[in-house]
Design an enzyme around this catalytic site. Structure first.
Site, PDB file in Angstrom:
ATOM      1  CB  ALA A  85      -1.309  -0.300   1.108  1.00  0.00           C
ATOM      2  CB  SER A  87       2.248   3.202   4.246  1.00  0.00           C
ATOM      3  OG  SER A  87       2.820   3.531   4.615  1.00  0.00           O
ATOM      4  CG  ASP A 133      -6.382   2.180  14.415  1.00  0.00           C
ATOM      5  OD1 ASP A 133      -5.489   3.340  12.821  1.00  0.00           O
ATOM      6  OD2 ASP A 133      -6.452   3.429  15.476  1.00  0.00           O
ATOM      7  CB  SER A 158      -8.272   6.967   6.112  1.00  0.00           C
ATOM      8  OG  SER A 158      -9.137   8.628   6.043  1.00  0.00           O
ATOM      9  CE  LYS A 161      -4.388   0.043   4.196  1.00  0.00           C
ATOM     10  NZ  LYS A 161      -3.831  -1.585   2.855  1.00  0.00           N
ATOM     11  NE  ARG A 221      -2.524   9.126  14.747  1.00  0.00           N
ATOM     12  CZ  ARG A 221      -4.067   9.871  14.784  1.00  0.00           C
ATOM     13  NH1 ARG A 221      -4.378  10.822  15.689  1.00  0.00           N
ATOM     14  NH2 ARG A 221      -3.807  10.964  13.661  1.00  0.00           N
TER      15      ARG A 221
HETATM   16  P1  NAD Z   1       4.816   0.822   4.093  1.00  0.00           P
HETATM   17  O1  NAD Z   1       5.038   1.781   3.408  1.00  0.00           O
HETATM   18  O2  NAD Z   1       6.337   0.471   5.033  1.00  0.00           O
HETATM   19  O3  NAD Z   1       5.480  -0.692   3.435  1.00  0.00           O
HETATM   20  C1  NAD Z   1       4.278  -0.600   1.603  1.00  0.00           C
HETATM   21  C2  NAD Z   1       5.157  -1.429   0.987  1.00  0.00           C
HETATM   22  O4  NAD Z   1       4.607  -1.754  -0.624  1.00  0.00           O
HETATM   23  C3  NAD Z   1       6.755  -1.148   0.340  1.00  0.00           C
HETATM   24  O5  NAD Z   1       7.328  -1.778   0.537  1.00  0.00           O
HETATM   25  C4  NAD Z   1       5.845  -0.358  -1.287  1.00  0.00           C
HETATM   26  O6  NAD Z   1       7.203  -0.796  -1.798  1.00  0.00           O
HETATM   27  C5  NAD Z   1       5.226  -1.387  -0.879  1.00  0.00           C
HETATM   28  N1  NAD Z   1       4.389  -1.283  -2.550  1.00  0.00           N
HETATM   29  C6  NAD Z   1       3.539   0.209  -2.180  1.00  0.00           C
HETATM   30  N2  NAD Z   1       3.240   0.295  -3.843  1.00  0.00           N
HETATM   31  C7  NAD Z   1       2.765  -1.089  -4.495  1.00  0.00           C
HETATM   32  C8  NAD Z   1       2.339  -1.507  -5.552  1.00  0.00           C
HETATM   33  N3  NAD Z   1       1.541  -0.877  -6.613  1.00  0.00           N
HETATM   34  N4  NAD Z   1       3.203  -2.618  -5.823  1.00  0.00           N
HETATM   35  C9  NAD Z   1       3.449  -3.311  -4.879  1.00  0.00           C
HETATM   36  N5  NAD Z   1       3.945  -2.688  -3.789  1.00  0.00           N
HETATM   37  C10 NAD Z   1       4.277  -2.033  -3.632  1.00  0.00           C
HETATM   38  O7  NAD Z   1       4.020   0.070   5.350  1.00  0.00           O
HETATM   39  P2  NAD Z   1       3.738  -0.286   6.377  1.00  0.00           P
HETATM   40  O8  NAD Z   1       3.701   0.753   7.205  1.00  0.00           O
HETATM   41  O9  NAD Z   1       4.669  -1.462   6.266  1.00  0.00           O
HETATM   42  O10 NAD Z   1       1.613  -0.812   5.943  1.00  0.00           O
HETATM   43  C11 NAD Z   1       1.532  -2.165   5.384  1.00  0.00           C
HETATM   44  C12 NAD Z   1       0.073  -2.241   5.351  1.00  0.00           C
HETATM   45  O11 NAD Z   1      -0.565  -2.131   7.006  1.00  0.00           O
HETATM   46  C13 NAD Z   1      -0.779  -0.981   4.160  1.00  0.00           C
HETATM   47  O12 NAD Z   1      -0.981  -1.861   3.766  1.00  0.00           O
HETATM   48  C14 NAD Z   1      -0.980  -0.531   5.739  1.00  0.00           C
HETATM   49  O13 NAD Z   1      -2.052   0.172   4.896  1.00  0.00           O
HETATM   50  C15 NAD Z   1      -0.922  -1.360   6.617  1.00  0.00           C
HETATM   51  N6  NAD Z   1      -1.007  -0.998   8.188  1.00  0.00           N
HETATM   52  C16 NAD Z   1      -0.106  -0.258   8.745  1.00  0.00           C
HETATM   53  C17 NAD Z   1      -0.341   0.620   9.831  1.00  0.00           C
HETATM   54  C18 NAD Z   1       1.343   0.855  10.712  1.00  0.00           C
HETATM   55  O14 NAD Z   1       0.894   1.884  11.608  1.00  0.00           O
HETATM   56  N7  NAD Z   1       2.416   1.698   9.160  1.00  0.00           N
HETATM   57  C19 NAD Z   1      -0.994   0.440  10.462  1.00  0.00           C
HETATM   58  C20 NAD Z   1      -2.303  -0.446  10.147  1.00  0.00           C
HETATM   59  C21 NAD Z   1      -2.583  -1.245   9.465  1.00  0.00           C
HETATM   60  O1  TDX Z   2       5.842  14.846  12.216  1.00  0.00           O
HETATM   61  C1  TDX Z   2       5.274  14.522  12.285  1.00  0.00           C
HETATM   62  N1  TDX Z   2       4.708  14.890  13.112  1.00  0.00           N
HETATM   63  C2  TDX Z   2       3.701  14.551  13.791  1.00  0.00           C
HETATM   64  O2  TDX Z   2       3.097  15.375  15.007  1.00  0.00           O
HETATM   65  C3  TDX Z   2       4.695  13.128  11.862  1.00  0.00           C
HETATM   66  C4  TDX Z   2       5.121  12.841  10.591  1.00  0.00           C
HETATM   67  C5  TDX Z   2       3.804  12.808  12.435  1.00  0.00           C
HETATM   68  N2  TDX Z   2       2.569  13.308  13.573  1.00  0.00           N
HETATM   69  C6  TDX Z   2       1.790  12.879  14.511  1.00  0.00           C
HETATM   70  C7  TDX Z   2       0.649  12.458  13.616  1.00  0.00           C
HETATM   71  C8  TDX Z   2       0.333  11.850  13.708  1.00  0.00           C
HETATM   72  O3  TDX Z   2      -1.010  12.219  14.531  1.00  0.00           O
HETATM   73  O4  TDX Z   2       2.645  12.129  14.927  1.00  0.00           O
HETATM   74  C9  TDX Z   2       1.185  11.531  14.650  1.00  0.00           C
HETATM   75  C10 TDX Z   2       1.713   9.826  13.738  1.00  0.00           C
HETATM   76  O5  TDX Z   2       1.943  10.513  12.958  1.00  0.00           O
HETATM   77  P1  TDX Z   2       2.372   8.602  11.380  1.00  0.00           P
HETATM   78  O6  TDX Z   2       3.880   8.307  12.012  1.00  0.00           O
HETATM   79  O7  TDX Z   2       2.280   9.514  10.399  1.00  0.00           O
HETATM   80  O8  TDX Z   2       0.902   7.644  11.236  1.00  0.00           O
HETATM   81  P2  TDX Z   2      -0.560   8.274  11.214  1.00  0.00           P
HETATM   82  O9  TDX Z   2      -0.796   9.490  10.915  1.00  0.00           O
HETATM   83  O10 TDX Z   2      -1.013   8.211  12.385  1.00  0.00           O
HETATM   84  O11 TDX Z   2      -1.098   6.779  10.152  1.00  0.00           O
HETATM   85  C11 TDX Z   2      -0.382   5.568  11.100  1.00  0.00           C
HETATM   86  O12 TDX Z   2      -1.394   4.615  10.957  1.00  0.00           O
HETATM   87  C12 TDX Z   2      -2.022   4.113  11.200  1.00  0.00           C
HETATM   88  C13 TDX Z   2       0.359   5.265   9.556  1.00  0.00           C
HETATM   89  O13 TDX Z   2       0.937   5.799   8.992  1.00  0.00           O
HETATM   90  C14 TDX Z   2      -0.720   3.929   8.974  1.00  0.00           C
HETATM   91  O14 TDX Z   2       0.693   3.282   7.660  1.00  0.00           O
HETATM   92  C15 TDX Z   2      -0.924   3.469   9.596  1.00  0.00           C
HETATM   93  O15 TDX Z   2      -3.135   2.898   9.150  1.00  0.00           O
END
Ligand code: NAD
Ligand code: TDX
Length: 351
Positions: A85, A87, A133, A158, A161, A221
């Site tokens: 995704a 993300s 979420d 979101s 998603k 969060r």
């Molecule tokens: P990330 O951005 O670290 O990794 C995403 C991966 O997807 C990368 O390796 C990227 O190269 C690959 N990708 C992107 N576009 C693509 C495409 N078109 N084809 C094939 N591969 C592609 O993301 P993450 O934080 O590891 O999140 C993974 C999954 O979990 C996502 O679906 C995200 O919505 C979900 N998720 C993330 C969090 C979080 O806190 N990071 C929380 C809940 C759910």
């Molecule tokens: O520079 C910053 N300063 C700041 O205050 C950044 C990057 C974020 N923030 C705040 C925004 C959010 O309230 O911190 C919180 C966390 O931010 P992120 O790390 O960007 O996460 P969030 O936007 O909460 O989304 C994450 O959790 C749900 C993931 O990126 C998503 O992929 C996942 O689905």
């Protein structure tokens, strides 16, 4: 049982932990990691398992139907765990189209390829979609997201998603595709790309750069250690009921400002700095557009039905995370010295 499982997005943050777990814990499975290696994909995350005999990497775009169909024919997957995704919420605000393409179109392409491959014979087949979420919108001071909370996505990320979740359920309803979905809270831990709050702050504290806090830092969060998310994914893939949704969370709510202060304290200690030194780097900047106030997950269904529980407290997890970044400074430097530098400048120049 021998199986061939497709994991998409396995070179990313969460995906790499899931790939490693499946490759190591299930030698009888062949794991095919399909990843486009966008800015967020990094094969360095998987160096320790890349030569395992049950691991295969395919560089491809999930939105490219022809290539995806060919890969489904080539490997005849028994299961799909779909994490690929776009993300990052901030990137979705500047470039929503790429989120629709990957998150919505890409998910539909995978669903369709699975439907065409399995042709109504769904025995021992499973399509597992990893979601967030954030599809439930934003909470006030009270309450938790449950599996029945109505969808109310508020950012382009979101919304994309949520749309992908709807397509997954639509394929189950229309074609009986055997699906399962989980919606997880904010993950943290090793290998997270430093555009996200925790690794961004760890990198900036190390380099004595300012710590940009959006708005007043009062957004909340619910943080979960990535290894515990990977364990939940393993459990849900193997034991979850077809058609069900499971919420995954850490029961661990933090305001952003309290979280960053905690990171500052740990980092001062690790770097031999005076207590309070890193907190001086905190800088309040323009808020994120449409910034969701609070996310918090009720994971009781997953805990009661499948017996999942987190393995580490937040205090333990965050220390493990800081130590991992300090011990793997090369990993971080390889990222921050590349294209990420110009992203950071453009994202934060007016903040
Ligand atoms: P990330 O951005 O670290 O990794 C995403 C991966 O997807 C990368 O390796 C990227 O190269 C690959 N990708 C992107 N576009 C693509 C495409 N078109 N084809 C094939 N591969 C592609 O993301 P993450 O934080 O590891 O999140 C993974 C999954 O979990 C996502 O679906 C995200 O919505 C979900 N998720 C993330 C969090 C979080 O806190 N990071 C929380 C809940 C759910
Ligand atoms: O520079 C910053 N300063 C700041 O205050 C950044 C990057 C974020 N923030 C705040 C925004 C959010 O309230 O911190 C919180 C966390 O931010 P992120 O790390 O960007 O996460 P969030 O936007 O909460 O989304 C994450 O959790 C749900 C993931 O990126 C998503 O992929 C996942 O689905």
């Amino acid at each position: 049982m021998k199986k061939t499982i497709l994991i998409t997005g396995g070179a990313g943050f969460i995906g790499s932990h899931v790939v490693r777990k499946f490759v190591q814990d299930y030698p009888e499975y062949t794991i095919v990691n399909l990843d486009l290696l966008t800015y967020a994909g990094n094969l360095e995350n998987l160096q320790d398992i890349e030569n395992k005999p049950n691991y295969i990497f395919e560089c491809a775009d999930i939105a490219d139907a022809e290539t995806v169909d060919a890969l489904f024919k080539k490997y005849a997957f028994d299961g799909v765990i779909h994490l690929a995704a776009e993300s990052h919420v901030d990137r979705s605000i500047t470039d929503p189209a790429s989120f629709v393409r990957t998150n919505v179109q890409g998910t539909m392409v995978l669903l369709h390829a699975a439907k065409n491959l399995w042709k109504g014979n769904f025995e021992n087949k499973r399509f597992y979609h990893i979601s967030t979420d954030e599809v439930y919108g934003s909470l006030g001071a009270e309450g938790l997201f449950t599996e029945t909370t109505p969808y109310d996505p508020k950012s382009p990320y979101s919304a994309s998603k949520a749309s992908s979740d709807h397509f997954v359920r639509a394929y189950a309803n229309t074609y009986n595709l055997p699906i399962v979905i989980s919606n997880c809270s904010n993950n943290y831990g090793p290998n997270q790309f430093p555009e996200k709050l925790i690794p961004l702050c760890i990198n900036n504290i190390t380099n004595k750069k300012s710590l940009p806090i959006y708005g007043k830092g009062e957004n909340i969060r619910d943080w979960l250690y990535v290894i515990d998310h990977a364990a939940a994914i393993d459990l849900i893939y193997h034991k979850g009921q077809h058609g069900e949704t499971y919420n995954i969370g850490g029961n661990n709510e933090w305001t952003n400002i309290a979280l960053v202060r905690t990171l500052c304290k740990i980092m001062d200690n690790r770097l031999g700095r005076e207590e309070g030194e890193s907190e001086q780097l905190i800088t309040y900047v323009t808020d994120r557009a449409g910034h969701d106030l609070r996310y918090a997950i009720d994971s009781s269904k997953l805990m009661n039905e499948l017996g999942w529980k987190p393995s580490v407290t937040f205090e333990e997890g965050v220390e493990l995370t800081v130590d991992w970044y300090l011990d793997n400074n090369d990993w971080l430097q390889n990222i921050v010295s590349g294209d990420y530098a110009s992203y950071y400048d453009s994202m934060y120049k007016n903040k």
